[in-house]
Write an enzyme that holds these catalytic residues in place. Structure first.
Site, PDB file in Angstrom:
ATOM      1  N   GLN A  96      57.114  80.771  19.915  1.00 28.38           N
ATOM      2  CA  GLN A  96      58.467  80.232  19.751  1.00 28.38           C
ATOM      3  C   GLN A  96      59.479  81.089  20.514  1.00 28.38           C
ATOM      4  OE1 GLN A  96      59.099  77.326  18.291  1.00 28.38           O
ATOM      5  NE2 GLN A  96      61.304  77.440  18.546  1.00 28.38           N
ATOM      6  N   LYS A 116      56.732  72.597  12.944  1.00 30.05           N
ATOM      7  CA  LYS A 116      55.604  72.377  13.857  1.00 30.05           C
ATOM      8  C   LYS A 116      54.278  72.541  13.104  1.00 30.05           C
ATOM      9  CE  LYS A 116      58.292  73.654  17.901  1.00 30.05           C
ATOM     10  NZ  LYS A 116      58.661  74.633  18.915  1.00 30.05           N
ATOM     11  N   ASP A 170      52.853  74.210  25.558  1.00 33.06           N
ATOM     12  CA  ASP A 170      54.304  74.178  25.778  1.00 33.06           C
ATOM     13  C   ASP A 170      54.623  73.966  27.261  1.00 33.06           C
ATOM     14  OD1 ASP A 170      56.363  74.297  23.963  1.00 33.06           O
ATOM     15  OD2 ASP A 170      56.103  76.418  23.525  1.00 33.06           O
TER      16      ASP A 170
HETATM   17  N1  GUN Z   1      62.549  77.051  21.507  1.00 33.07           N
HETATM   18  C1  GUN Z   1      63.280  75.922  21.588  1.00 33.07           C
HETATM   19  N2  GUN Z   1      62.515  74.886  21.987  1.00 33.07           N
HETATM   20  C2  GUN Z   1      61.267  75.370  22.160  1.00 33.07           C
HETATM   21  C3  GUN Z   1      60.033  74.782  22.554  1.00 33.07           C
HETATM   22  O1  GUN Z   1      59.920  73.583  22.861  1.00 33.07           O
HETATM   23  N3  GUN Z   1      58.976  75.639  22.602  1.00 33.07           N
HETATM   24  C4  GUN Z   1      59.077  76.942  22.297  1.00 33.07           C
HETATM   25  N4  GUN Z   1      57.986  77.682  22.387  1.00 33.07           N
HETATM   26  N5  GUN Z   1      60.197  77.518  21.935  1.00 33.07           N
HETATM   27  C5  GUN Z   1      61.294  76.733  21.862  1.00 33.07           C
END
Ligand code: GUN
Length: 287
Positions: free
Chosen positions: A96, A52, A119
């Site tokens: 995350q 990311k 998110d």
């Molecule tokens: N863990 C797995 N997918 C995601 C996501 O799209 N965002 C976040 N913050 N954590 C994740």
């Protein structure tokens, strides 16, 4: 069978975002900024966070990575999030998931400013999603809908079956499919006779994380299969669906890797750009 190429579509979207960021910077404005927070040292999460951050820098955005210890107190974590909420260089905040044991993700998500919640997991944005009010949509579900639309796959009136009811994928993708006028069935770990449901799906979305749990005999001839589950076994990445086995039976399918995953990152960048526009370009022409 045709492949829903998330990698190619994500590349196209990232190129558009990069151009837009360049135009913004050429206008003398600051670039959009994303903060990625990783608590603990889970290897899969480390990999996602690095991807990311890299994608963010590749499109010319400002990126900030916070690596926090697994034994951090809730108060300290919330202090860090509070500082990011106040940081004028930051438009989007992503923590995350999953968090290490002992930390409550709901409390964390509640403390991310609604206008930086790229998110879409804060209660306000999650509520807006279900009410049909514009807010930030969670990245993986948003990416799935974009992929279906890009390939001209009709959603309206079709039976979509979602396997998995997580807050990250299952629940929000069901809401988005419903908004697109699909008839939606949600299955989960307590569903009895799963195959009875999956085999009736025109569009099957699987988001469980159990390697190859969906077999050829569980899908309908000509179905559209979206595999949003990933798991690693002996260093190899597996989807929920047994791609090789069902590839000749279905009409469209996403590969793992190269399907849904790259779309998640592209949508994160898109949401960050959107958050930036709300912060900086609110009342001016964004072009
Ligand atoms: N863990 C797995 N997918 C995601 C996501 O799209 N965002 C976040 N913050 N954590 C994740």
């Amino acid at each position: 069978m045709q492949v829903l190429d998330g990698q190619a579509l994500a590349k196209k979207i990232r190129a558009c975002i990069k151009e837009e960021v360049q135009r913004i910077v050429q206008m003398g404005k600051r670039p959009p900024g994303l903060a990625v927070v990783l608590v603990g040292d889970d290897p899969a999460s480390q990999l996602y966070v690095n991807m990311k951050e890299k994608a963010c820098r590749q499109v010319g955005m400002y990126s900030k990575k916070l690596l926090l210890p697994a034994d951090i107190s809730e108060a300290e974590l919330l202090d860090n999030i509070g500082a990011l909420n106040e940081d004028e260089k930051i438009d989007g905040i992503l923590v995350q998931l999953p968090l290490p044991n002992g930390l409550n993700e709901h409390i964390v998500n509640e403390n991310i400013n609604e206008d930086k919640d790229v998110d879409g997991f804060s209660p306000v944005n999650f509520g807006k999603l279900h009410l049909g009010i514009k807010g930030f949509e969670p990245c993986t579900p948003k990416g799935i809908i974009r992929l279906l639309k890009e390939y001209g796959i009709q959603i309206r009136g079709r039976h979509a079956v979602v396997v998995g009811r997580s807050n990250i994928v299952g629940k929000p993708v069901a809401a988005l499919l419903l908004r697109e006028n699909a008839t939606v069935t949600v299955c989960h770990s307590k569903t009895e006779n799963l195959a009875e449901y999956t085999s009736k799906a025109d569009i099957l979305v699987s988001a469980v994380g159990k390697p190859h749990m969906i077999k050829k005999d569980m899908v309908k001839e000509g179905a559209v299969v979206i595999d949003a589950g990933t798991s690693k076994v002996d260093g190899k990445l597996y989807g929920d669906c047994d791609y090789e086995e069902m590839v000749d039976k279905v009409s469209w399918i996403t590969p793992v890797p190269g399907g849904v995953g790259p779309m998640t990152i592209a949508m994160l960048l898109e949401n960050t750009l959107e958050a930036y526009k709300r912060h900086v370009l609110k009342n001016t022409d964004s072009q």
